[in-house]
Motif scaffolding. Sequence first.
Motif, PDB file in Angstrom:
ATOM      1  N   GLY A   1      15.020  10.794 -36.075  1.00  0.00           N
ATOM      2  CA  GLY A   1      15.199  12.224 -35.705  1.00  0.00           C
ATOM      3  C   GLY A   1      16.700  12.445 -35.050  1.00  0.00           C
ATOM      4  N   PRO A   2      17.145  11.505 -34.070  1.00  0.00           N
ATOM      5  CA  PRO A   2      18.392  11.643 -33.509  1.00  0.00           C
ATOM      6  C   PRO A   2      19.453  11.815 -34.586  1.00  0.00           C
ATOM      7  N   ILE A   3      19.354  11.309 -35.774  1.00  0.00           N
ATOM      8  CA  ILE A   3      20.443  11.299 -36.803  1.00  0.00           C
ATOM      9  C   ILE A   3      20.426  12.859 -37.295  1.00  0.00           C
ATOM     10  N   ILE A   4      19.412  13.550 -37.226  1.00  0.00           N
ATOM     11  CA  ILE A   4      19.443  14.716 -37.679  1.00  0.00           C
ATOM     12  C   ILE A   4      19.895  15.957 -36.583  1.00  0.00           C
ATOM     13  N   GLY A   5      19.137  15.514 -35.395  1.00  0.00           N
ATOM     14  CA  GLY A   5      19.491  16.249 -34.259  1.00  0.00           C
ATOM     15  C   GLY A   5      20.493  15.808 -33.263  1.00  0.00           C
ATOM     16  N   ASP A   6      20.261  15.837 -31.992  1.00  0.00           N
ATOM     17  CA  ASP A   6      21.037  15.834 -30.839  1.00  0.00           C
ATOM     18  C   ASP A   6      20.661  14.442 -30.412  1.00  0.00           C
ATOM     19  N   PRO A   7      21.480  13.258 -30.638  1.00  0.00           N
ATOM     20  CA  PRO A   7      21.039  11.946 -30.066  1.00  0.00           C
ATOM     21  C   PRO A   7      21.145  11.850 -28.432  1.00  0.00           C
ATOM     22  N   GLN A   8      21.523  12.790 -27.708  1.00  0.00           N
ATOM     23  CA  GLN A   8      21.277  12.928 -26.249  1.00  0.00           C
ATOM     24  C   GLN A   8      20.209  13.762 -25.685  1.00  0.00           C
ATOM     25  N   SER A   9      19.454  14.290 -26.633  1.00  0.00           N
ATOM     26  CA  SER A   9      18.138  15.018 -26.482  1.00  0.00           C
ATOM     27  C   SER A   9      17.136  14.209 -25.702  1.00  0.00           C
ATOM     28  N   HIS A  10      16.543  15.324 -24.723  1.00  0.00           N
ATOM     29  CA  HIS A  10      15.375  14.933 -24.044  1.00  0.00           C
ATOM     30  C   HIS A  10      14.189  14.289 -25.004  1.00  0.00           C
ATOM     31  N   PRO A  11      13.676  13.138 -24.584  1.00  0.00           N
ATOM     32  CA  PRO A  11      12.447  12.445 -25.788  1.00  0.00           C
ATOM     33  C   PRO A  11      11.288  13.595 -25.914  1.00  0.00           C
ATOM     34  N   GLU A  12      11.388  14.524 -24.944  1.00  0.00           N
ATOM     35  CA  GLU A  12      10.319  15.504 -25.433  1.00  0.00           C
ATOM     36  C   GLU A  12      10.898  16.660 -26.556  1.00  0.00           C
ATOM     37  N   VAL A  13      11.992  16.446 -26.844  1.00  0.00           N
ATOM     38  CA  VAL A  13      12.342  17.513 -28.053  1.00  0.00           C
ATOM     39  C   VAL A  13      11.958  16.750 -29.150  1.00  0.00           C
ATOM     40  N   THR A  14      10.808  17.120 -29.651  1.00  0.00           N
ATOM     41  CA  THR A  14      10.431  16.515 -30.979  1.00  0.00           C
ATOM     42  C   THR A  14      10.627  17.389 -32.402  1.00  0.00           C
ATOM     43  N   MET A  15      11.077  18.642 -31.925  1.00  0.00           N
ATOM     44  CA  MET A  15      11.687  19.407 -33.318  1.00  0.00           C
ATOM     45  C   MET A  15      13.058  18.919 -33.460  1.00  0.00           C
ATOM     46  N   SER A  16      13.277  18.278 -34.614  1.00  0.00           N
ATOM     47  CA  SER A  16      14.702  17.831 -34.702  1.00  0.00           C
ATOM     48  C   SER A  16      15.651  18.786 -34.712  1.00  0.00           C
ATOM     49  N   HIS A  17      15.460  19.968 -35.242  1.00  0.00           N
ATOM     50  CA  HIS A  17      16.318  21.053 -35.297  1.00  0.00           C
ATOM     51  C   HIS A  17      15.443  22.519 -36.000  1.00  0.00           C
ATOM     52  N   PHE A  18      16.121  23.589 -35.556  1.00  0.00           N
ATOM     53  CA  PHE A  18      15.550  24.516 -36.232  1.00  0.00           C
ATOM     54  C   PHE A  18      16.755  25.552 -36.520  1.00  0.00           C
ATOM     55  N   THR A  19      16.695  26.431 -37.607  1.00  0.00           N
ATOM     56  CA  THR A  19      17.729  26.995 -38.172  1.00  0.00           C
ATOM     57  C   THR A  19      17.828  28.407 -38.415  1.00  0.00           C
ATOM     58  N   TRP A  20      19.063  29.008 -38.375  1.00  0.00           N
ATOM     59  CA  TRP A  20      19.201  30.498 -38.656  1.00  0.00           C
ATOM     60  C   TRP A  20      20.066  30.734 -39.775  1.00  0.00           C
ATOM     61  N   GLN A  21      19.696  31.515 -40.863  1.00  0.00           N
ATOM     62  CA  GLN A  21      20.636  31.708 -42.060  1.00  0.00           C
ATOM     63  C   GLN A  21      21.614  33.032 -41.718  1.00  0.00           C
ATOM     64  N   VAL A  22      22.777  32.943 -41.981  1.00  0.00           N
ATOM     65  CA  VAL A  22      23.718  33.930 -41.974  1.00  0.00           C
ATOM     66  C   VAL A  22      24.108  34.366 -43.433  1.00  0.00           C
ATOM     67  N   GLY A  23      24.816  35.403 -43.541  1.00  0.00           N
ATOM     68  CA  GLY A  23      24.995  35.969 -44.776  1.00  0.00           C
ATOM     69  C   GLY A  23      26.149  35.453 -45.848  1.00  0.00           C
ATOM     70  N   SER A  24      27.064  34.599 -45.274  1.00  0.00           N
ATOM     71  CA  SER A  24      28.160  34.028 -46.064  1.00  0.00           C
ATOM     72  C   SER A  24      28.676  32.873 -45.574  1.00  0.00           C
ATOM     73  N   LEU A  25      29.260  32.195 -46.320  1.00  0.00           N
ATOM     74  CA  LEU A  25      29.975  30.840 -46.016  1.00  0.00           C
ATOM     75  C   LEU A  25      31.116  31.097 -45.041  1.00  0.00           C
ATOM     76  N   GLU A  26      31.806  32.265 -45.162  1.00  0.00           N
ATOM     77  CA  GLU A  26      32.705  32.471 -44.227  1.00  0.00           C
ATOM     78  C   GLU A  26      32.178  32.711 -42.932  1.00  0.00           C
ATOM     79  N   GLU A  27      31.094  33.355 -42.759  1.00  0.00           N
ATOM     80  CA  GLU A  27      30.482  33.500 -41.182  1.00  0.00           C
ATOM     81  C   GLU A  27      30.193  31.989 -40.687  1.00  0.00           C
ATOM     82  N   VAL A  28      29.741  30.997 -41.606  1.00  0.00           N
ATOM     83  CA  VAL A  28      29.356  29.646 -40.996  1.00  0.00           C
ATOM     84  C   VAL A  28      30.794  29.085 -40.352  1.00  0.00           C
ATOM     85  N   VAL A  29      31.891  29.295 -41.127  1.00  0.00           N
ATOM     86  CA  VAL A  29      33.304  28.906 -40.628  1.00  0.00           C
ATOM     87  C   VAL A  29      33.718  29.440 -39.343  1.00  0.00           C
TER      88      VAL A  29
END
Length: 402
Positions: free
Chosen positions: A89-117
């Motif tokens: 899991g830490p490869i996907i998420g944050d290797p420094q996370s607290h061990p109780e963070v069992t959700m590797s990540h959660f995500t929010w979709q934006v409207g364009s590739l430009e917005e990601v940048v």
Amino acid sequence: MATYNVEGVEFPRPFRIRRLGHFGFNLNSIDDGIDFYGRLLGWDMTDMIEIKKLAPPGAPTDFMVDDRVPFMTFNTDHHAMIIAHPSVGPIIGDPQSHPEVTMSHFTWQVGSLEEVVNAREYLVGKTAIHRTGRDMPGSNWHTYFSTPEGQTCELYYGMEQVGINGRSKPLPYYERRFDGEFPLPQISDFTERDEKIAQGVSMEDGFLRKAFGDDRRYEVGGVLLRRPFKITSLGPVGVFVEDMAASVAFYTDVLGFKVTEVVSYEGHDFTFLRHGNEHHSLKLYPLEAREMLGLSSHSRTVSMGMRVGSYKQLKDAVEWLKTEGVTFIEQPAELNPGIDYTAFGLDPDGHAIQLYYYMEQLDWAGNRRPVERRRKVESPWPETLPALEDTYADQTFMGPLG
């Protein structure tokens, strides 16, 4: 206040969150996770990678107890969930996370590739950025970053779609994976497809979407499915936090969420936030309330919401899942503002999955329904419910149920 041009519209930040996209759980048994989310909840597997096989020569992999990473979905998105072993899991998420963070990540979709940048540039100095690029499988362009509590969030644009042929992109497409910043503009996915076809790459070589379940069939809205319900959307996501004020400030000031409601219960304040017109897509619970609520002490996850297509499906889902051995727990009705009938089932690691069919919609001015005008939940659940003005108002599932 500075404003940013987001596709011709001025916003206070250079991106606009459109929806909750996908998430990942770190589970102690990959097989038990596939069984729960696949056979019981009806998610299909669209890909299965083995990290050791994809790792560069000499890269350390001995720490991985189980390197398999299944990608699961309930719609045509390549994935709405990623399952990984805690050692991976830490490869996907944050290797420094607290061990109780069992959700590797959660995500929010934006409207364009430009917005990601532009979001990456905007987030510098406001949070720790983990990585930027384009992931494979899934083809999603992204920026990963930390929340104040060590959770990993991702803003992403688009997602590979798995159509009626059931095939995900084959391995040669992984050549267009980006690990780091990338230039704009990029070619479209369809141009990418045409180039691969010209190179002799066949989509028939991709992973074949795999459904789980037995030969039983149930009529769901006129369609025969393997279980008497269909998950149609994801969310809300709930996490426990130690510093409520800091977390609320991060989600509102940095990411643009709005607080819909704060509920005081048993001496604790619970905050419900939204990114659109739904009552909430994110809920923040104080960590000190975790034991009181009877939720797993090993995880900072409160729950992950999964909406089914109707009230009838919700009733049938709870009854069917109980017969299949799923444990359900009670949660205070006061902590479900904007949702009336709902049920919380536990996955093999004790994560609470919130099943529901309805979410209150705010009006044009951002006003929620007054508490006294909300539907009162009856016990036992009635056979039918009178319609509210916003019942089924926002629930169009894009595609066939199965």
